[in-house]
Design an enzyme around this catalytic site. Structure first.
Site, PDB file in Angstrom:
ATOM      1  N   ALA A 131      52.670  26.126  27.656  1.00 55.67           N
ATOM      2  CA  ALA A 131      51.688  26.901  27.712  1.00 55.67           C
ATOM      3  C   ALA A 131      51.686  27.803  26.426  1.00 55.67           C
ATOM      4  O   ALA A 131      52.746  28.301  26.339  1.00 55.67           O
ATOM      5  CB  ALA A 131      51.010  27.469  28.898  1.00 55.67           C
ATOM      6  N   GLY A 150     -14.056  -4.513  12.603  1.00 55.09           N
ATOM      7  CA  GLY A 150     -14.761  -5.768  12.505  1.00 55.09           C
ATOM      8  C   GLY A 150     -15.060  -6.762  13.782  1.00 55.09           C
ATOM      9  O   GLY A 150     -13.980  -7.130  14.255  1.00 55.09           O
ATOM     10  N   LYS A 198      37.444  13.299  17.597  1.00 56.05           N
ATOM     11  CA  LYS A 198      37.078  12.488  16.527  1.00 56.05           C
ATOM     12  C   LYS A 198      38.222  11.634  16.046  1.00 56.05           C
ATOM     13  O   LYS A 198      39.270  11.748  15.856  1.00 56.05           O
ATOM     14  CB  LYS A 198      36.755  13.761  15.371  1.00 56.05           C
ATOM     15  CG  LYS A 198      36.391  13.231  13.984  1.00 56.05           C
ATOM     16  CD  LYS A 198      37.317  12.630  12.898  1.00 56.05           C
ATOM     17  CE  LYS A 198      38.052  13.566  12.393  1.00 56.05           C
ATOM     18  NZ  LYS A 198      38.929  13.232  11.323  1.00 56.05           N
ATOM     19  N   GLY A 210       0.901  -1.384  -0.040  1.00 53.48           N
ATOM     20  CA  GLY A 210      -0.004   0.178  -0.211  1.00 53.48           C
ATOM     21  C   GLY A 210       0.880   1.451   0.062  1.00 53.48           C
ATOM     22  O   GLY A 210       2.102   1.478   0.596  1.00 53.48           O
ATOM     23  N   ARG A 235      32.815  11.430  18.195  1.00 55.51           N
ATOM     24  CA  ARG A 235      32.439  11.432  17.199  1.00 55.51           C
ATOM     25  C   ARG A 235      33.167   9.928  16.517  1.00 55.51           C
ATOM     26  O   ARG A 235      33.862   9.547  17.524  1.00 55.51           O
ATOM     27  CB  ARG A 235      32.931  12.384  16.079  1.00 55.51           C
ATOM     28  CG  ARG A 235      32.449  13.792  16.243  1.00 55.51           C
ATOM     29  CD  ARG A 235      33.092  14.997  15.458  1.00 55.51           C
ATOM     30  NE  ARG A 235      33.296  14.804  14.407  1.00 55.51           N
ATOM     31  CZ  ARG A 235      34.087  15.591  13.601  1.00 55.51           C
ATOM     32  NH1 ARG A 235      34.758  16.639  13.957  1.00 55.51           N
ATOM     33  NH2 ARG A 235      34.296  15.088  12.045  1.00 55.51           N
ATOM     34  N   ARG A 258      -2.244   8.879   3.768  1.00 56.96           N
ATOM     35  CA  ARG A 258      -2.649   9.552   5.044  1.00 56.96           C
ATOM     36  C   ARG A 258      -1.099   9.842   5.780  1.00 56.96           C
ATOM     37  O   ARG A 258      -1.372  10.618   7.052  1.00 56.96           O
ATOM     38  CB  ARG A 258      -3.511   8.642   6.169  1.00 56.96           C
ATOM     39  CG  ARG A 258      -4.892   8.846   5.500  1.00 56.96           C
ATOM     40  CD  ARG A 258      -5.851   8.120   6.352  1.00 56.96           C
ATOM     41  NE  ARG A 258      -5.925   6.652   6.060  1.00 56.96           N
ATOM     42  CZ  ARG A 258      -6.379   5.824   6.864  1.00 56.96           C
ATOM     43  NH1 ARG A 258      -7.196   6.171   7.763  1.00 56.96           N
ATOM     44  NH2 ARG A 258      -6.365   4.411   6.580  1.00 56.96           N
TER      45      ARG A 258
END
Length: 500
Positions: free
Chosen positions: A434, A150, A362, A15, A344, A19
């Site tokens: 740093a 039914g 990642k 089908g 990730r 709808r």
């Protein structure tokens, strides 16, 4: 596995589903990690049928391609014209016949838009069909409100089904019946094949109705029986997005209940969403606002959430994952992640590693006991054991054309605000200062300093920003320093006490 192995299961999925108002075929809409059709195929497959056939029609190329990915052994039969459910089943049987299959036994027919239907209920249908010696067995359900369905009319003495009466055709007495037709059936294969050839199309739709087979076989003296589903919600079909949402909620609740009964604590089931493929061990804690999808696995004693999304991610025993998005990540035992981390695909965290706030990984491996505490991007890299990556560190992995890797050894300490310009290697036990931009390899045990020398330009603010708040503050500070210096000088130069 039951001895009542069906000769075939036929799934009706031809089908259009207008709808749904969607470019996606209805049966391919997803809930809880599977398409609607995928749920039905999985339930059907649990019966170990000799043949599993899906009848396709609308958008059959998409549906067939989807089936090839999810269950490559499924056969498909094409219903070129949607001429009713009886016609669809006939297409399935003809496809099997062309393939040389001779059906002998039970044929179960179900619908591709009933994702809540379980394999246990289908097996019970097949078992009842066999045990009662029925020509047809209807899967029915007792519902709180049978409006629009039914009705199942039974013989008072034998319990056999004498009719399925549509709501609009029901008498007042029949309207009071709460047992309804699900549209799922078990048939004797030979009787089904013969009866389908007798189904007429002299109805308002001009279609071949599968339900007409029941009347044909009953008129021929065969018994029509019923098998009642344990939960009426299992038979719910999906025709629009509202029903899709409701089915998702029901299935999600079923999955969470199963997890909780297996030893998982779900603090707030209403805000927790899981896929059918997610797995758990005992004493897992799932906090509110968490979504677990794909092949995600939670090991014993770990805690996930709140507000976390994990897809195809494994979480080790005793690990903690808070306010985190993870895709295709591997989180080891005792690891702490978050809050507000992003893992990730290709991220792997060793035992007792830490990835803290506002850190993105990642394709990166973080070794046992190593830490990336905050405000950093680690991409295409590996970090050895027991190293610490300073705050605001960036692994510069992309040169505009290609990705390159950075290797950080074990027991390293990298400074805050570092940039590692790949490809580059930092040896075991090395430090970086740093603010350094590391472009060359750092030998083991070395300190790398890669930053310009600081110089202070006196009076710059007064010259370049005269009258500004900064200039006034600097002037005030200068006066304060001058007054302090003068006071100190006066105290040192004054007369001491006079002697007597």
């Amino acid at each position: 596995m039951s001895a009542n192995r069906p000769a075939a299961v036929v799934v009706l999925a031809a089908g259009e589903g207008t709808r749904m108002k969607s470019a996606t075929p209805k049966v391919l809409h997803e809930i809880c990690g599977r398409s609607l059709l995928g749920h039905v195929v999985a339930a059907s497959r649990s019966l170990s049928p000799e043949n599993l056939v899906v009848v396709v029609g609308h958008a059959r190329e998409q549906v067939t391609a989807h089936l090839a990915e999810t269950d490559s052994e499924v056969r498909t039969a094409v219903q070129h014209e949607q001429n009713g459910t009886g016609h669809a089943v006939r297409m399935a049987l003809e496809e099997l016949s062309r393939s040389g299959v001779v059906l002998d036994g039970t044929v179960v027919v179900t619908c591709g838009d009933t994702p809540l239907l379980t394999g246990e209920t289908l097996q019970s249908l097949a078992d009842t069909h066999s045990a009662d010696g029925n020509a047809v067995t209807v899967l029915t359900a007792e519902v709180p409100d049978s409006t629009g369905y039914g009705r199942i009319v039974r013989d008072a003495d034998s319990g056999a089904v004498t009719a399925i009466v549509e709501h609009k055709d029901a008498t007042p007495g029949q309207l009071a019946i709460t047992e309804i037709n699900s549209g799922v059936f078990a048939f004797d294969a030979q009787l089904l094949s013969d009866a389908l050839g007798k189904v007429r199309t002299d109805n308002s739709q001009g279609e071949e109705y599968l339900t007409d087979v029941l009347g044909i076989l009953r008129s021929a003296g065969h018994r029509v029986g019923a098998s009642v589903a344990g939960d009426h919600q299992e038979i719910l079909g999906i025709n629009n997005r509202v029903q899709l949402s409701e089915a998702r909620r029901l299935l999600n609740g079923r999955l969470l209940e199963r997890a909780m009964l297996a030893g998982v604590t779900v603090v707030d089931p209403a805000s927790t969403w899981v896929d059918v493929s997610v797995s758990y061990e005992q004493d897992v804690m799932v906090l509110p606002g968490t979504q677990l999808t794909g092949s995600t696995h939670l090991a014993a004693g770990c805690e996930v959430g709140p507000n976390s999304q994990l897809a195809d991610t494994s979480v080790g025993a005793g690990a903690s994952v808070s306010n985190t998005v993870a895709q295709g990540a591997r989180i080891g035992e005792g690891v702490k992640v978050g809050p507000f981390a992003y893992l990730r695909p290709g991220s792997s965290l060793g035992v007792k590693a830490k990835v803290g706030s506002f850190v993105e990984l990642k394709n990166a491996e973080i070794g046992e006991g190593s830490k990336v505490p905050h405000l950093s991007y680690v991409g295409d890299a590996s970090v050895g054991e027991h190293s610490n990556i300073g705050a605001a560190t960036v692994f510069v992995n992309y040169d505009g054309e290609n990705k390159h890797r950075t290797e950080i050894g074990s027991h390293c300490k990298t400074g805050a605000d570092n940039m590692f310009v790949a490809p580059v290697t930092v040896g075991d036990g090395a430090y970086t200062a740093a603010g350094s931009v590391i472009t060359k390899d750092v030998p083991p045990g070395s300190l790398a300093v890669a930053r310009g020398q600081q110089r202070n330009i006196a009076g710059w603010v007064a010259r370049k920003r005269p009258g500004s708040a900064a200039a006034r503050a600097a002037e005030s500070a200068a006066r304060g320093e001058a007054e302090g210096s003068a006071g100190a000088a006066g105290a040192q130069g004054g007369e001491g006490p006079k002697g007597g």
